[in-house]
Motif scaffolding. Structure first.
Motif, PDB file in Angstrom:
ATOM      1  N   GLU A  39       0.876  -1.124  -0.145  1.00 27.11           N
ATOM      2  CA  GLU A  39      -0.135   0.094   0.031  1.00 27.11           C
ATOM      3  C   GLU A  39       0.990   1.462  -0.052  1.00 27.11           C
ATOM      4  O   GLU A  39       1.939   1.194   0.228  1.00 27.11           O
ATOM      5  CB  GLU A  39      -1.108  -0.074   1.144  1.00 27.11           C
ATOM      6  N   GLN A  55      -0.275  -6.771  -1.928  1.00 30.31           N
ATOM      7  CA  GLN A  55      -1.420  -5.990  -2.451  1.00 30.31           C
ATOM      8  C   GLN A  55      -1.700  -6.268  -4.162  1.00 30.31           C
ATOM      9  O   GLN A  55      -1.299  -5.351  -5.060  1.00 30.31           O
ATOM     10  CB  GLN A  55      -1.559  -4.468  -2.293  1.00 30.31           C
ATOM     11  N   GLY A  57      -3.865  -6.039  -5.885  1.00 31.00           N
ATOM     12  CA  GLY A  57      -4.733  -5.347  -6.777  1.00 31.00           C
ATOM     13  C   GLY A  57      -4.170  -4.415  -7.080  1.00 31.00           C
ATOM     14  O   GLY A  57      -4.720  -3.501  -8.093  1.00 31.00           O
ATOM     15  N   ASN A  58      -2.917  -3.909  -6.959  1.00 30.46           N
ATOM     16  CA  ASN A  58      -2.216  -2.832  -7.533  1.00 30.46           C
ATOM     17  C   ASN A  58      -1.987  -2.962  -8.985  1.00 30.46           C
ATOM     18  O   ASN A  58      -2.049  -2.019  -9.684  1.00 30.46           O
ATOM     19  CB  ASN A  58      -0.690  -2.707  -6.799  1.00 30.46           C
ATOM     20  N   SER A  61      -5.358  -2.049 -10.747  1.00 34.62           N
ATOM     21  CA  SER A  61      -5.354  -0.808 -10.478  1.00 34.62           C
ATOM     22  C   SER A  61      -4.567  -0.166 -11.621  1.00 34.62           C
ATOM     23  O   SER A  61      -5.164   0.951 -12.344  1.00 34.62           O
ATOM     24  CB  SER A  61      -4.991  -0.062  -9.234  1.00 34.62           C
ATOM     25  N   ARG A  64      -5.906  -0.811 -15.102  1.00 32.82           N
ATOM     26  CA  ARG A  64      -7.103   0.166 -15.634  1.00 32.82           C
ATOM     27  C   ARG A  64      -6.691   1.529 -15.432  1.00 32.82           C
ATOM     28  O   ARG A  64      -7.125   2.422 -16.722  1.00 32.82           O
ATOM     29  CB  ARG A  64      -8.214  -0.082 -14.780  1.00 32.82           C
ATOM     30  N   ALA A  65      -6.003   2.085 -14.879  1.00 33.25           N
ATOM     31  CA  ALA A  65      -5.865   3.716 -14.644  1.00 33.25           C
ATOM     32  C   ALA A  65      -4.996   4.023 -16.041  1.00 33.25           C
ATOM     33  O   ALA A  65      -5.174   5.223 -16.746  1.00 33.25           O
ATOM     34  CB  ALA A  65      -4.957   3.829 -13.496  1.00 33.25           C
ATOM     35  N   SER A 250      -3.376  11.011  -6.987  1.00 31.74           N
ATOM     36  CA  SER A 250      -3.936   9.999  -6.247  1.00 31.74           C
ATOM     37  C   SER A 250      -2.958   9.364  -5.045  1.00 31.74           C
ATOM     38  O   SER A 250      -3.704   8.621  -4.170  1.00 31.74           O
ATOM     39  CB  SER A 250      -4.593   9.075  -7.118  1.00 31.74           C
ATOM     40  N   ASP A 252      -1.319   6.792  -5.315  1.00 29.82           N
ATOM     41  CA  ASP A 252      -1.325   5.553  -5.632  1.00 29.82           C
ATOM     42  C   ASP A 252      -0.040   5.101  -5.936  1.00 29.82           C
ATOM     43  O   ASP A 252       0.378   4.507  -6.987  1.00 29.82           O
ATOM     44  CB  ASP A 252      -2.347   4.817  -6.395  1.00 29.82           C
ATOM     45  N   GLY A 255       0.319   1.383  -7.151  1.00 31.22           N
ATOM     46  CA  GLY A 255      -0.002   1.025  -8.472  1.00 31.22           C
ATOM     47  C   GLY A 255       0.955   1.357  -9.447  1.00 31.22           C
ATOM     48  O   GLY A 255       1.161   0.996 -10.419  1.00 31.22           O
TER      49      GLY A 255
END
Length: 288
Positions: A39, A55, A57-58, A61, A64-65, A250, A252, A255
């Motif tokens: 994170e 994580q 999911g990074n 993310s 998609r971004a 953001s 992130d 990501g």
């Protein structure tokens, strides 16, 4: 004392420095991979520790971004087609230069070597002018449409040819002439001898050039930014720059590191897989 330093100490010091550089780069690659599983707060608070909870999911993310789907397809197609075109054009040119007895062969080889010394930054303005002229000409006078990715492919191939021809010329010169003489005895013409005999024997050099161009085209950024103005036309390196612009606002950072892994790790894996062949191809032909 001087002889002792030159014969014993200098090679050992050089080897230690090279290994230290290798270890540093491998550690940096591993560190980036670890950050991609953290994170954002964890990256800043404990940058050198293992992720508490990976994580994964990074990666989703980042994908998609940055709209990596279209960028990955563009990168894959341009890299594959461009690398094959470079080899298809460079191999016969290198063969002719290596085997030709004409006086122009030497100067032509030197011109290709000189092409290696031209930084792309020095020809930025001509590239942009040619790109705009080609787009206008093709859209207004020829086809009624034009895709900037075609222009990008043409420039990538043209700017990569000097290196490919230079390396393959040296490798072709290292091949014995007897293989072509045997082909002539069997009735094979020059073209058939090149395709059926020379190319298979020169496969290590061809693989070297192919892999190095795959890595170079995959990582190409400046040409992409100059030639492809639309987001859907851009490749992964340009998409990663857009990801950096969005992720820094953001915060992130996980990501962002995941995007770096998506771009860099495939080429590292490719080089580790074929690294020995690359070294063999370079050392066999570069000094000829």
């Amino acid at each position: 004392m001087r002889r002792l330093f030159g014969d014993i100490l200098l090679p050992r010091v050089t080897a230690i420095m090279l290994w230290a550089w290798v270890v540093f780069n491998l550690a940096l690659v591993a560190w980036v991979g670890l950050q991609s599983l953290k994170e954002s707060g964890e990256i800043w608070l404990s940058p050198f520790s293992l992720p508490a909870v990976p994580q994964w999911g990074n990666y989703a993310s980042a994908w998609r971004a940055a709209e990596f789907s279209a960028a990955a397809l563009n990168s894959a197609v341009l890299t594959l087609v461009g690398s094959l075109l470079i080899v298809a054009l460079a191999a016969p040119a290198a063969y002719v230069l290596a085997r030709s007895n004409r006086r122009a062969a030497g100067p032509l080889t030197s011109y290709f070597a000189m092409g290696l010394s031209i930084p792309i930054q020095t020809i930025v303005i001509p590239i942009v002018v040619i790109k705009l002229s080609a787009y206008t000409f093709m859209e207004d006078w020829v086809t009624g449409w034009w895709d900037n990715r075609i222009t990008l492919l043409i420039f990538q191939v043209a700017l990569s040819l000097p290196f490919a021809v230079f390396v393959l010329t040296g490798y072709m010169r290292s091949l014995p002439h007897e293989i072509e003489e045997a082909a002539e005895i069997d009735g094979a013409g020059p073209l058939r001898a090149f395709i059926r005999i020379v190319l298979p024997v020169a496969r290590p050099g061809v693989v070297t050039v192919l892999v190095l161009n795959v890595i170079g085209l995959w990582n190409e950024t400046l040409l992409v930014l100059l030639i492809t103005p639309l987001p859907e036309e851009r490749t992964l390196p340009a998409a990663l720059l857009n990801l950096y612009s969005s992720m820094q606002y953001s915060s992130d950072w996980g990501g962002l590191f995941a995007g770096i892994v998506i771009l860099v790790y495939p080429m590292i894996a490719l080089y580790l897989w074929l690294g020995r062949r690359i070294v063999e191809g370079m050392t066999a032909g570069i000094g000829k």
